[in-house]
Design an enzyme around this catalytic site. Structure first.
Site, short mmCIF file in Angstrom:
data_model
loop_
_atom_site.label_atom_id
_atom_site.label_comp_id
_atom_site.label_asym_id
_atom_site.label_seq_id
_atom_site.Cartn_x
_atom_site.Cartn_y
_atom_site.Cartn_z
N MET A 30 8.74 4.41 5.51
CA MET A 30 8.89 3.03 5.05
C MET A 30 10.18 2.86 4.24
O MET A 30 10.81 1.82 4.28
CB MET A 30 7.69 2.58 4.22
N GLU A 31 10.54 3.90 3.49
CA GLU A 31 11.76 3.85 2.70
C GLU A 31 12.98 3.71 3.64
O GLU A 31 13.87 2.90 3.39
CB GLU A 31 11.90 5.13 1.86
N MET B 229 0.82 -1.22 0.00
CA MET B 229 0.00 0.00 0.00
C MET B 229 0.85 1.27 0.00
O MET B 229 0.34 2.38 0.22
CB MET B 229 -0.97 0.00 1.19
N CYS B 230 2.13 1.14 -0.23
CA CYS B 230 3.08 2.25 -0.21
C CYS B 230 3.02 3.04 -1.52
O CYS B 230 3.01 2.44 -2.59
CB CYS B 230 4.47 1.62 -0.07
N HIS B 231 3.01 4.37 -1.41
CA HIS B 231 3.00 5.21 -2.60
C HIS B 231 4.42 5.33 -3.18
O HIS B 231 5.36 5.55 -2.42
CB HIS B 231 2.51 6.62 -2.26
N ASP C 226 23.92 -12.01 4.68
CA ASP C 226 24.26 -12.88 3.54
C ASP C 226 25.76 -13.01 3.37
O ASP C 226 26.27 -14.11 3.12
CB ASP C 226 23.64 -12.30 2.26
#
Lengths: 162, 162, 162, 162, 162, 162
Positions: D114-115, D76-78, D129
């Protein structure tokens, strides 16, 4: 940074440069490059526009889609809203070279040089892919920016002698 | 197709070639290319490995990630499970050229030539991006396959005089 | 490499490790992690499965799709054909923690540890995103591998005391 | 929605929230998190900046590229035009923890929380990793927002005691 | 699951189904669909193969590239190594309908039905995009699987009367 | 171009149209389409919202994420900053059809018609994928634009009789 490598901070760590303080201006970039092919491939590609398979048409679509992927491919590249993109060709039948020209336009805080260059590279790679069954001795060369406009740095025009 | 353009069907329509009947074999490809930079950029890049920003390290990461995007970028390219990828550099301090070498390995029904070439191109583009604030007169040239092994077509080695 | 960092060659350059000589075996990985939320968010999420918006259902879809993006996100990660993926939850109503469990299976030359961990992280991030309008004091913690099976290295089970 | 879950409509269906009526403002976000590693890995990573393989450099590139993938990962992120992104580290040699800090800037109708969080997660996953061949008992923890500025909701600063 | 929805577990949670126990077999799928356009668009598209812009050629490239993106678009879809992909057209000049046919082949543990259907949809969408400046009353219809072969479930052939 | 195919230049070469001279306006688009399923699938989907697996919820997430991928899928499509996206359903229990509605909003120089249509297609494909174990005789039909607002071309409303 004193050494001019703006994509690193003072400690030498890679950063996506802060462009938030820059102005939004119209920006264009035009890049070029060619692929040297043998005479057999040149003949196929030239006839291609007619009936035997449109190499240059497929490569054009790939190049335009590649332009839109620039900021995914180049780590420190800012995502930009591409407003125009065109791929053109010039066929040098004598030297058997296919020249690619990529024009990109945007309105943004940073330029579209990388987008135009990426468009050239993806177009060239696609031509290579589609012709490699005939001969793998193709060579891609002289890929560079021709000109850019817009932005604080001003316009740029590539000078051969540099 | 009679004309050797295997990426088109008999009507000249682009297709992703049917490789289902081919054997799975080990396949390698090695591609190369260089970017000609000015002396100022050459100095920055060379020192870069020390403390002022590791241009070549960032470009290597981009190149390896680019290899994995090959089948997304090149329309008729088959997706392949890349099993090894390395980017190496050779610095020609005299001519101010950064040579890129990309090695790719897989086990599959088709080769990794396009992957190796894409790795070279994305690496070169990233070097360009990170140095373009110093000078935009960089030129990328002589991008080609050096060799490939595996597959029905047999091994290939690029011959300069071709 | 002597120091155990297998993702670099002898000169310390990052490489995608050569796995071509390894055997194809069944491989599984299970990873976990939790997000600590306030009581208000915990209530919303718990009721979510009923009628007010299925936060955990949306985050599960995101997590599964994220697993498939692992090799795009982690530079030296090999692309693998994921054969199973599931996201499960355990709600700790007392501590207001949502625990995420991600199971991944493949048949390949290298394991799916990174896939399982990426699945946990993307699921957690999506829960965060969907609840952040209520309160941004959420914290994601204790994300780690629980176990893996298959491959030459043998099975692994996370031991708390390590 | 009465319950504060803005990412759902009145029927409880997930939506990408309408931000068209919001103002474009400068927005920043800073997020953090750490990975606890054993002493052996800590030593490798610390020396890594010198000659044996630059784990943190590779992870920084991955983190910055991950930031640009946020709206692809979080349903739902723009999508937002990222204008700056930096990944910094703080090494806690005593506790063998590598702390990651991710700063993101944009000018837009919605924030970059969110970024910044995605940048932290992808950076942590990449460190994992690259070091997992040494020991898989690494744990990623305390990933959260530190602060955000801009937007109607005003500035936010994470308070430990919450 | 008793209700036949295999993409959910016993609790009704979405999962990417475990296909690890299935056999690798040759699998093909053929899907179709059409776009109804006005007579003006039909004329443009028909002439397009000659000189005024090759709508169907561009859409074919998009469709083939779309096939490769199927597992990125459809959440529970397994990534598969596509071994062949072709897009064909049948022009119904009377009803002004452009029929799209997409054939996909793989060798894998699960089928390529979704790939073939996605190829049809992306091809249709691209035709729409390239013609929408003329008239937006285009309608895409009767998109369905025609047949599939391979796999434990056996072959399937679409029957009109069903 | 005289023939109205704006996505080609005068020579008939595909281009991403120059929108830089257009005004930024609010733009919305609403598209629709349905999938015809058998009665058995219809029953499963309807109950799905309760406890046996939320087909429509998963497909909604896929559709919204698909909208954000539009410019990656459609070659000549401009990337746009999506500001709102919603997927709604109407269940026709009599005809066993699931109708999908996709609304998209942006503020930009070009419209979001393709985004809304792509949202419908990806949603329909996901429903197909999740139900295909029951019966593969599903058909997707009547996918078209319902209306668009904003932009120089003015508002558009689909008229059935056209």
């Amino acid at each position: 940074m004193e050494n001019g490598l703006t994509h690193f901070d003072k400690e030498g760590n890679a950063v996506m440069v802060d462009v938030s303080g820059k102005n939004v201006t119209y920006r264009t970039a035009l890049a070029t490059g060619y692929i040297a092919v043998g005479p057999e491939i040149m003949a196929c590609v030239t006839e291609g526009n007619v009936k035997k398979g449109d190499v240059l048409g497929v490569a054009r679509v790939a190049g335009i889609m590649g332009v839109k992927k620039t900021s995914e491919l180049i780590p420190m590249c800012h995502p930009l809203p591409i407003q125009k993109c065109a791929i053109d060709y010039e066929l040098d039948q004598e030297k058997n070279r296919i020249h690619v020209l990529c024009t990109v336009k945007t309105e943004g805080k940073t330029g579209v040089e990388m987008e135009a260059l990426t468009g050239v590279q993806v177009t060239l790679l696609t031509i290579y892919d589609m012709c490699k069954a005939i001969d793998k001795h193709m060579v891609m060369s002289e890929i560079h920016l021709i000109e850019k406009t817009g932005g604080k740095g001003g316009d740029f025009r590539f000078e051969e002698e540099q």
